[in-house]
Design an enzyme around this catalytic site. Sequence first.
Site, mmCIF file in Angstrom:
data_model
loop_
_atom_site.group_PDB
_atom_site.id
_atom_site.type_symbol
_atom_site.label_atom_id
_atom_site.label_comp_id
_atom_site.label_asym_id
_atom_site.label_seq_id
_atom_site.Cartn_x
_atom_site.Cartn_y
_atom_site.Cartn_z
ATOM 1 N N HIS A 83 29.989 41.847 38.730
ATOM 2 C CA HIS A 83 31.241 42.036 39.470
ATOM 3 C C HIS A 83 31.924 40.703 39.733
ATOM 4 C CE1 HIS A 83 29.721 40.917 43.569
ATOM 5 N NE2 HIS A 83 28.586 41.443 43.157
ATOM 6 N N ASP A 85 34.362 40.196 42.223
ATOM 7 C CA ASP A 85 34.805 39.944 43.589
ATOM 8 C C ASP A 85 33.725 39.269 44.413
ATOM 9 O OD1 ASP A 85 33.324 42.413 43.508
ATOM 10 O OD2 ASP A 85 34.018 42.860 45.546
ATOM 11 N N ASP A 145 27.221 35.231 44.013
ATOM 12 C CA ASP A 145 27.235 36.687 44.054
ATOM 13 C C ASP A 145 28.673 37.149 43.784
ATOM 14 O OD1 ASP A 145 26.844 39.381 44.562
ATOM 15 O OD2 ASP A 145 26.629 39.139 46.722
ATOM 16 N N GLU A 179 33.052 45.487 43.921
ATOM 17 C CA GLU A 179 31.674 45.891 44.172
ATOM 18 C C GLU A 179 31.297 45.655 45.628
ATOM 19 O OE1 GLU A 179 27.210 45.274 44.386
ATOM 20 O OE2 GLU A 179 28.866 43.964 44.948
ATOM 21 N N GLU A 180 31.801 44.564 46.203
ATOM 22 C CA GLU A 180 31.414 44.194 47.572
ATOM 23 C C GLU A 180 31.944 45.169 48.619
ATOM 24 O OE1 GLU A 180 29.259 42.157 48.268
ATOM 25 O OE2 GLU A 180 29.180 40.554 46.794
ATOM 26 N N ASP A 202 22.928 40.942 38.782
ATOM 27 C CA ASP A 202 23.372 40.755 40.169
ATOM 28 C C ASP A 202 22.164 40.601 41.101
ATOM 29 O OD1 ASP A 202 25.147 40.526 42.293
ATOM 30 O OD2 ASP A 202 25.477 42.680 42.500
ATOM 31 N N HIS A 385 26.703 35.769 50.687
ATOM 32 C CA HIS A 385 27.765 36.151 51.616
ATOM 33 C C HIS A 385 28.048 35.123 52.704
ATOM 34 C CE1 HIS A 385 27.505 40.768 50.692
ATOM 35 N NE2 HIS A 385 27.459 40.013 49.599
#
Length: 414
Positions: A83, A85, A145, A179-180, A202, A385
Amino acid sequence: MFSDYKYTVTERFMRYVQIDTQSDPLSKSFPSTEKQKDLGRLLVAELQAIGITDAALDEHGYVYATLPSNTEKKVPVICFCSHMDTSADSSGKDVKPIIHSNYDGGDIVLPEGDTIIKSSVHTYLQERKGDDIITASGTTLLGADDKAGVAEIMDAVNFLINHPEIKHGAVRILFTPDEEVGRGVEKLDMQKLGAQFGYTMDGGERGSLENESFSADGAKIVIKGVSVHPGTAKDKLISAVKIAAEIIDALPKDSLSPETTEDRQGFIHPVRVNGIVEQAEIDFILRDFITSKLDEHAAFLRNIMETVMAKYPQASATLTVTEQYRNMREMLDLHPQVTAYAEEAIRRAGVEPLRMIIRGGTDGSRLSFMGLPCPNIFTGEMALHGKYEYVSVQDMQKAVQTIVHLAQVWEEHS
């Protein structure tokens, strides 16, 4: 095979993380932020530059591309997916990636924001002594990520194009938005994708292979209070905000929460509260590895809501539960070769596979139930994150090797 190869994964990764692709959980559009397409356009251009002629970005922000088969064998079409994002939990704007060469195993002091990545807290760092570690500068997340996964897929494709002696079937490349925020495959065209089996890139530490995830539901409680001017509110006003606080306070303090559970234990987690006196809303996520337990968690939450609301007969509340994704293992157990081939590829890369569970979900969780059995493979991304995020260059290189070997394994077993 890789002894003379000049990896491009680091240079690609350093480019990609500087593009702000943060998704927005409150947005109603798809993708949730248009800026995610900025990276998508760059990836299409880079894929075309290395010889992938059908690379394209669609209106929903998906990048589709194909590495054509170079074998006479009939090989199942496999897909590698990451992903684009980044999380809304920390800023992804103006990311300044830094390479800490030949990492010494100690704390990493970042130049901005008084940020220190402590090896005593982030213990995986101690295993990466001597590696080249990439971090952000201290005020943003890094974006490993999942831009580490994106860069690894790109480099693996670059390798395979430049090494036609390595036989493989058709490989589909998929880069997804959102995805997030849990919507990464919402607009995905499975017929257009045209793959039979897949792998999300991922995962975290070197060697990790995840074929089991949470099953997940979302829950929303909507509370309707009674609004009265506070000057004349005695025995009349009923605050939906205070009821919301009471419901949250009634949740268990020593169980059923992310901060009190581990391994295969599930939880009920309030993630957002919004409201005024007249109406308040609480958004929850319900998680468990056993899908049937989600109904138990919802019933438990409903009982709390009804117990609290019984004290406020003039107010009302409703609970709505929405399915999000399911434990990918339910599908992967039907196709054991998908995980077995990934383990074989990881071993060929000189790494011992680590079977792990995901206390969360990936695009692969939903893809598995959309007809694309899809476990999750390591990328090296760690401390996700937030501003402590980091990735090892050598982990990314091992992930590139794993992708190449995996394409080769599928061809050999066909």
